[in-house]
Structures are given as C-alpha cells and as structure tokens.
Enzyme design. Structure first.
Site, mmCIF file in Angstrom:
data_model
loop_
_atom_site.group_PDB
_atom_site.id
_atom_site.type_symbol
_atom_site.label_atom_id
_atom_site.label_comp_id
_atom_site.label_asym_id
_atom_site.label_seq_id
_atom_site.Cartn_x
_atom_site.Cartn_y
_atom_site.Cartn_z
ATOM 1 N N ASP A 167 5.868 2.016 6.912
ATOM 2 C CA ASP A 167 4.639 1.256 6.675
ATOM 3 C C ASP A 167 3.814 2.035 5.656
ATOM 4 O O ASP A 167 3.161 2.993 6.030
ATOM 5 C CB ASP A 167 3.899 1.079 8.007
ATOM 6 C CG ASP A 167 2.503 0.511 7.864
ATOM 7 O OD1 ASP A 167 2.232 -0.101 6.828
ATOM 8 O OD2 ASP A 167 1.687 0.716 8.783
ATOM 9 N N GLU A 204 -5.207 1.613 2.600
ATOM 10 C CA GLU A 204 -5.049 0.441 3.477
ATOM 11 C C GLU A 204 -5.252 0.799 4.929
ATOM 12 O O GLU A 204 -5.797 0.024 5.710
ATOM 13 C CB GLU A 204 -3.666 -0.184 3.281
ATOM 14 C CG GLU A 204 -3.498 -1.551 3.945
ATOM 15 C CD GLU A 204 -3.043 -1.488 5.403
ATOM 16 O OE1 GLU A 204 -3.092 -2.522 6.073
ATOM 17 O OE2 GLU A 204 -2.637 -0.383 5.880
ATOM 18 N N HIS A 248 0.816 -1.211 0.000
ATOM 19 C CA HIS A 248 0.000 0.000 0.000
ATOM 20 C C HIS A 248 0.851 1.264 0.000
ATOM 21 O O HIS A 248 1.920 1.327 0.623
ATOM 22 C CB HIS A 248 -1.014 0.004 1.141
ATOM 23 C CG HIS A 248 -0.471 0.093 2.531
ATOM 24 N ND1 HIS A 248 -0.230 1.290 3.150
ATOM 25 C CD2 HIS A 248 -0.143 -0.877 3.426
ATOM 26 C CE1 HIS A 248 0.215 1.055 4.382
ATOM 27 N NE2 HIS A 248 0.290 -0.245 4.571
ATOM 28 N N HIS A 266 3.280 3.611 12.870
ATOM 29 C CA HIS A 266 2.198 4.604 13.020
ATOM 30 C C HIS A 266 2.638 5.749 13.928
ATOM 31 O O HIS A 266 1.909 6.171 14.831
ATOM 32 C CB HIS A 266 0.910 3.968 13.561
ATOM 33 C CG HIS A 266 0.213 3.128 12.544
ATOM 34 N ND1 HIS A 266 -1.137 2.872 12.576
ATOM 35 C CD2 HIS A 266 0.667 2.491 11.448
ATOM 36 C CE1 HIS A 266 -1.468 2.106 11.547
ATOM 37 N NE2 HIS A 266 -0.387 1.852 10.861
#
Lengths: 326, 341
Positions: free
Chosen positions: B173, B201, B63, B311
């Site tokens: 990520d 995503e 993603h 995150h």
C-alpha cells in the site's frame, strides 16, 4: 406568492442519495423552468441557478443529497448488507423500509436489539438466495428511506425534511428571483455529497467566488423532553441565525447582513452557537481567498433519525429573509 | 513486473519522506515523460502525450508514501521513542525489525518481556507510547551519534514471493499503485494522460495540492485496499478476497466514487476480461477523498489490490490481482466514458 409547501412536497417525494444528485437535476430544472435563471451542473453534481447582476456577488447554498445506505454485500441467503451513506444512525434504521433507485423495496432488520454498527443490520428484499438477490441489487447500489411525508397543521414530518425543506426554500426563491428588485449577482447552489463529505461544497464556493455566502441548513431543535441541547432553539419560533459552529465562526459582516435582511423582512431570528456541530460553512469560508459566510438554519426535530419534523412557519419566515438578502 | 514491484516495495518512504521513491520513479520515467515536475508538496507529476487529445483532463494517481514512524525522543538508556505516521494496530509492531533514518540504522521495536507484565498489562494492547526502538546503543549519547529526533523509521522487510503466486512485503500500500502507473507511463497511450505519484496519503493530505493545481476532470485512483478474508471474519466484513481479481470501489469512508466512473471502470474491466471483484464493505479511504473535492470537483474511480495485513511490517497480495489492476488501469486509458463523455 410562491407555493413553498408545494415545492417541498415535490422535493420530499424525490430525495436523492449522495453522489447520485444527477438523478434529481431533472426535477430541479423542472421546478426552475421559466425562472429566467441560468441553470447548470458541474463535475461533482452541484447544481446552480444564476441571476446575473452588477451588485454584490452572493452565493446561497444548501445541500441536495439525502442520507441513506449503500449496499455492500449479498449473503448466501439473499440478504443485503450495507454501509451508511450519511448521518443516519444504525439504531434509527431498525425495521425501516428502504427503496433502491430501481424502485425495489426492502426492510432493514437487525441482528441485535440495540445495534451500534451498520454491519449488524441487513436488508430483507424477499430474495430466496444470493443469486436471486444479485439480480436485483448489486454492491454499490444506494437506497433511501421511503415513508410517505405527512403534514399536521404547520408541522411537516418526513424522512427527509432535510434536505427537502431547505432545497424548497432555494427553489422558491429561484422561481421569483428574476422579478425581485435588487442588483445583486445571485447564485443558488444545490450542493452535492454533503452527507458524506461537508468539504464537497468547497469546489462550488471556490468556483462562484462570492463576496458573501449564506448557507441554508437545518439544526436540531432543543424543545423536546430530555433534550440536552446547550443552546436550544424551538420549532415554530422562527428561523435561526447560527453565529458559530465547530468549523466556522461566522464573520460579523456576514452575520450583520443576515440580521439586516431579517429586520427588513420583519422576521425575528432565533440565534444559536453550536460548538460541537459541523456544517458546510467550515469549508465554504476557507474557499478561495476566503468567503464571509452566514448560516441560516431551520429547527428540526429528529435529525439523524428516520423521521424528522419541521415547522412550515419557520420556513416561510426564512423565505422572507432570503428575499430581503438578494 | 515482479522486479519493479520488488524495487518499489523495498524503497523507504514514509509520509513526508518519499524522496527515495520519487527519485527512483522520476529517473525511470524520464525517458518516457513529455512533461515532468515535482510540486511544492512533493507530488511527482508526469504528463504522457497520447495519440489523441481527449475532451477531459484525466489523472491517474497512486501514493508513494507508506506507513511508518518518526523518532520523537531518545531515552537516557539509548532507546528511541516514536510516533506513528499513519494508522496502526500496536499489536502488529512488537518485535518488528526497522530501519532508522537516512543511514538505515537497524533496530527492533521492543517492549519489556512478558515475564515482567502485570496482569492488567497482559490483558490489554500496549499503546504505541509504551513501545521503544532498540538500536543497540549503550546510552543516549551513543544513540544520538547514530540517529536524530525527527528521523523516519520504516519496517525492515525484504520483498518475498511465496506460496501460490503471492507476495509478502512492506509498503504494498501503495507501491502496487505506483507500479500500475509506471507501466502506463512507459507504454503508448491512446489519449493524453496525467499521472500523479502523490505524497502524504497516509495523513490524508498530499493529493489535494496536486489536484488543485492540475485541475483534472476525472481521476482514477490505483490503491492497495484492506483484505480481511481471514478466519473469524464474517463474510460481509471481509471487504474483498485475495486472489479474486482487482477490487473496484464504489465507496469508502471518505468518498462515494462517481457512479458513472464506477460503471466506466467496470465496463473497461469486462471488456478485456480481467478478473475483478467489487469491494464488499465500506472502510478505509484513498487519495480520492482529497482529490474529488479539489479544484472544480473531480469525478473519481478506484481500482485496488486486495492486501492482507495492510499497514503492517508484512502485508501480502496476489501477483495475479496486481496484474489485473494494471490491466484494468490500462483498459481505462482507452475508455471513451472516462476521456470523452
């Protein structure tokens, strides 16, 4: 007359965990051998038995996977840490015996008196250390509860009444489907991965593109002490027509078809609304261009726990309804 | 590899605003692609013809989007209120530099000074709604001249290599996954292969549109995954360990990866001797959650890189782990079990 109980005992003796449904396809092929139905399986592990017909396309589906655990870590002392593979609660797993696909058995123990997380539990497989344990179990290995099913009168108790009893219903219907009157084009689906993702069945529903779907499932009975069920149904009082749940308000035409089949079969249905419950119907009725979906459930005590109880009379009545549906 | 990763990580691209990432990848892969298109949802789809035609249609997916924020309100004082796009622990946001909107207006996530906290506020984590972005505007009118409601906000973190072969960046990520796919697209392949650079995503949706239209039989998801190998975490909850190789995934919160695919990826890794570990805690989710229940059902595998502080403004990874994921992904493109079984 199909021996529903015999089919149930064979299925209850061989439950399969989510994503490992292929392990159970051989048994389904054996149970449905000689049925005259076309048998197949797809990418995800959904298993189909099909009777062609020129009438209405009907999909009757129930999930084939059982909830269990998935090994995730082996400690230096040789204990197995795990995650939940489905709807069992941590508290329900304490001190229960589980069996891995290899046949290896272990006992689930808890760090705490009342665990709320799977990470507070571990499995003792009797290994002396990590190296010894890793020779028998690897992260990614699933395991299921393994108590022997038993019967008391009409009451069936087992770790996996769900999915075994609904599966037995479809298998029983499958064994006699070719000889039943009616010209409906019928697909029986034993769906995969529902314990982890109710949406997995959507691929089967879209592929079959039925004009009517009947989801066969279980529902918590509300006839036990302290039950807080809003809409209680009772064991032994008949199968249940679910009118709506959190993910699906069943289309009236589909509900009418189910009620009509019950009348034809001379079966009295209980009815329920489950605004807090989710079922595969949430995804089935939205598949493709939309599928009118009805839900037939069997009352079960102890859902989400290690031992579930159902009433064989409810299942036999449900089978009569299924015969009338097709 | 490192320069490409630097470029990818430094590009802005929260969910729904992946344009800069998509544009860069599309331009870079155009000379290599046999087919390329962007679908209605924004997924970039690339087809690379191999030397042979496989029995199965295989998709590699990563993603493009990263976690971030959207501006939801501008106060009379010129501060920006915002909503989170993706999962956040508010504790990682305080004092972080951000860039707002297409103009990359600099700002900082602020909260009142500790001196002004009531006792209860000191003992509890503030909600995202208690935070603001200060872009230095004197008032609402001045702020509105620079930003608009709905503007995306990304962390302002510069890609940095540090320590023992580690990298610190935003958006590891899943730019590490994008990197792996780009490397494959730019090389000769044994079999025809599809590549999906997906959107949304972090909100759980985008890849479903791609899989519904492409109808793959198999999918290999390349991802960044949580590494909790930090002091104070029990061993069985560390998930995976940075520096111990690529992470092979058998299950997360959304998917049980197909056992045969898990075996195939493990075999591919072992065949080339690439370092790998198996995920040791069931957490998180990937595009597999959307892909495996799409179309006619898709058998999925997962290869990941262990990312600490995922995150957050400054996630970290091991360059050797990233190399291992790329190598294992490459080995998977030659797997008979994946392409022809």
């Amino acid at each position: 007359m199909t021996d529903l109980y015999s089919l149930y005992t064979r299925l209850a003796a061989r439950p399969v965990p989510s994503a490992f449904e292929a392990e159970g396809h051989a048994l389904l092929r054996e149970l449905l051998s000689g049925s005259g139905l076309t048998l197949s399986a797809d990418n995800l592990g959904h298993f189909y038995a099909h009777r062609p017909g020129r009438g209405k396309r009907i999909l009757i589906t129930t999930h084939a996977d059982a909830s269990g655990i998935m090994a995730s870590h082996v400690t230096e002392e040789g204990f197995i840490r795990f995650g939940l593979l489905g709807s069992l609660t941590p508290a329900a797993l304490c001190d229960r015996e589980v069996k891995f696909l290899s046949g290896l058995r272990g006992i689930i123990r808890s760090e705490k008196e009342a665990p709320s997380l799977a990470s507070e539990l571990y499995i003792d497989i009797g290994a002396k250390n990590r190296a010894a344990a890793l020779r028998k179990v690897r992260p990614g290995d699933p395991a299921l509860l393994c108590d022997a099913p038993h019967r008391t009168g009409n009451r069936l108790t087992a770790n996996y009444v769900s999915p075994s009893l609904p599966m037995a219903l479809l298998a029983a219907l499958g064994t006699e489907l070719s000889s039943l009157p009616g010209d409906a084009d019928v697909t029986l689906c034993f769906s995969a991965a529902a314990e982890v993702d109710h949406g997995a069945v959507r691929t089967a529903a879209a592929a079959c593109a039925p004009e009517l779907c009947l989801l066969v499932d279980v529902t918590p009975s509300g006839d036990t002490p302290g039950s807080a069920e809003v809409c209680p149904v009772k064991l032994g009082e008949g199968p249940v027509c679910r009118l709506a749940d959190k993910g699906c308000i069943c289309q009236p035409a589909a509900v009418d078809a189910l009620r009509s089949a019950a009348r034809t079969a001379g079966v009295s249905l209980q009815e329920e609304l489950r605004p807090a419950a989710l079922s595969e119907a949430a995804h089935i009725h939205l598949a493709g261009s939309g599928i009118p979906t009805a839900i037939l459930t069997l009352p079960v005590r102890g859902l989400g726990t290690a031992l579930q109880t159902a009433d064989l009379r409810d299942a036999r009545a449900a089978l009569q309804v299924l015969r009338a549906m097709v | 590899m490192n320069e490409l990763l630097r470029t990818l990580c430094d590009l802005p691209g929260i969910s729904g605003f992946e344009d800069a990432v998509r544009d860069y990848i599309r331009t870079a892969l155009a000379p290599f692609a046999d087919e390329m298109h962007t679908d209605a949802a924004g997924n970039l789809v690339v087809f690379r013809r191999g030397r042979n035609r496989p029995k199965r249609r295989v998709l590699f997916a990563a993603h493009m989007d990263e976690v971030g924020f959207l501006v939801t309100h501008i106060t009379e004082d010129g501060l920006l209120k915002f909503g989170a796009v993706g999962g956040f622990d508010p504790r990682v946001l305080l004092g972080r530099r951000v860039r707002v909107g297409d103009a990359a207006v600099p700002g900082v996530i602020s909260i009142k000074a500790i001196h002004l906290f009531e006792k209860e506020e000191r003992e509890n984590v503030p909600a995202v709604s208690a935070l603001s972005i200060d872009i230095g505007a004197a008032d609402r009118a001045e702020a509105e001249a620079a930003v608009s409601l709905g503007d995306p906000v990304v962390f302002d973190t510069e890609y940095t290599e540090y320590g023992d072969g580690r990298v610190l960046a935003k958006a590891l990520d899943d730019r590490v996954g994008c990197l792996a796919l780009m490397e494959l697209c730019q090389s000769d392949l044994l079999y025809d292969t599809w590549f999906g650079f997906t959107v949304g995503e972090e909100l759980g949706l985008g890849a479903a549109f791609l899989a519904e239209t492409l109808c793959p039989d198999r999918a290999v998801i390349c991802e960044g995954t949580t590494a909790a190998d930090l002091p104070g975490t029990p061993d069985h909850r560390k998930v995976c360990h940075q520096g111990d190789g690529a992470v092979l995934v058998y299950m997360d919160n959304r998917t049980v990866y197909h056992p045969a695919m898990f075996r195939a990826v493990s075999a591919a890794a072992a065949k080339i001797g690439a370092p790998y570990q198996v995920k040791e805690y069931i957490s998180g989710g990937t595009d597999a959650g959307a892909i495996h229940v799409s179309a006619r059902g898709v058998r999925c595998a997962g290869i990941a890189v262990a990312v600490r502080s995922i995150h957050s403004a400054a996630s970290t990874a091991s360059l050797a782990d990233i190399r291992a994921m790329c190598d294992i992904a490459r080995a998977c493109t030659e797997s008979e079990e994946i392409y022809n079984d």
